[in-house]
Motif scaffolding. Structure first.
Motif: not given
Length: 170
Positions: A56, A81, A84
């Motif tokens: 993300g 996300d 990440y």
């Protein structure tokens, strides 16, 4: 009969050094050119994903958009996300959860995870020049293409054959 499986692993292109947060860092001018160059190379490899898992972070989202456009890909990315800060095991878990009918998956993420993942998956039987290049490092805009002869649910260390390695430079 299940389709042949392929895995494309991409490290995001060169990002600007600063932003309010690390996740907000966007691509530098060079990164935009390099991401497009990586996509153009992927087009020559005649590989297209059925699914894309993309971190993300701003730089991975931008890398995906430019790479997919240059490659002529029209798949909607799954932005996650969790990618990440993910380690190799987390990415493997995401890949193992893929529907077995999925032929090709692209992953766009961050180092050291994507470089370690590529080295971890390599079975050593791939293109010797590509294997040598992979072992030298995984710079920004690095791309590996693997043939995956096992079901996604069984993907693990030494389970994929390195077909090609390239570093996009525009």
């Amino acid at each position: 009969m299940a389709p042949p499986r392929r895995l494309v692993i991409v490290r995001h292109a060169k990002a600007e050094p600063y932003a309010d947060t690390d996740a907000e860092r966007r691509l530098a001018d060079r990164g935009r050119k390099d991401a497009a160059a990586a996509g153009a190379w992927l087009k020559t490899q005649e590989v297209a994903p059925d699914r894309a898992l993309v971190s993300g972070a701003a730089r991975t989202r931008e890398t995906w958009a430019l790479l997919a456009e240059a490659a002529g890909w029209h798949v909607e990315a799954d932005y996650d996300d969790a990618l990440y800060g993910a380690d190799e095991d987390t990415v493997l878990d995401l890949l193992r959860a893929a529907d077995e009918s999925t032929g090709t998956i692209a992953v766009v993420g961050h180092n050291p995870t994507v470089g370690m993942l590529a080295q971890l998956l390599d079975d050593g039987d791939g293109d010797p020049e590509a294997v040598d290049s992979l072992m030298l490092g995984y710079p920004t805009s690095a791309v590996t293409v693997f043939d995956v002869p096992v079901p996604w649910s069984r993907l693990g260390p030494g389970c994929a054959t390195l077909r090609a390695f390239e570093v996009g430079r525009g």
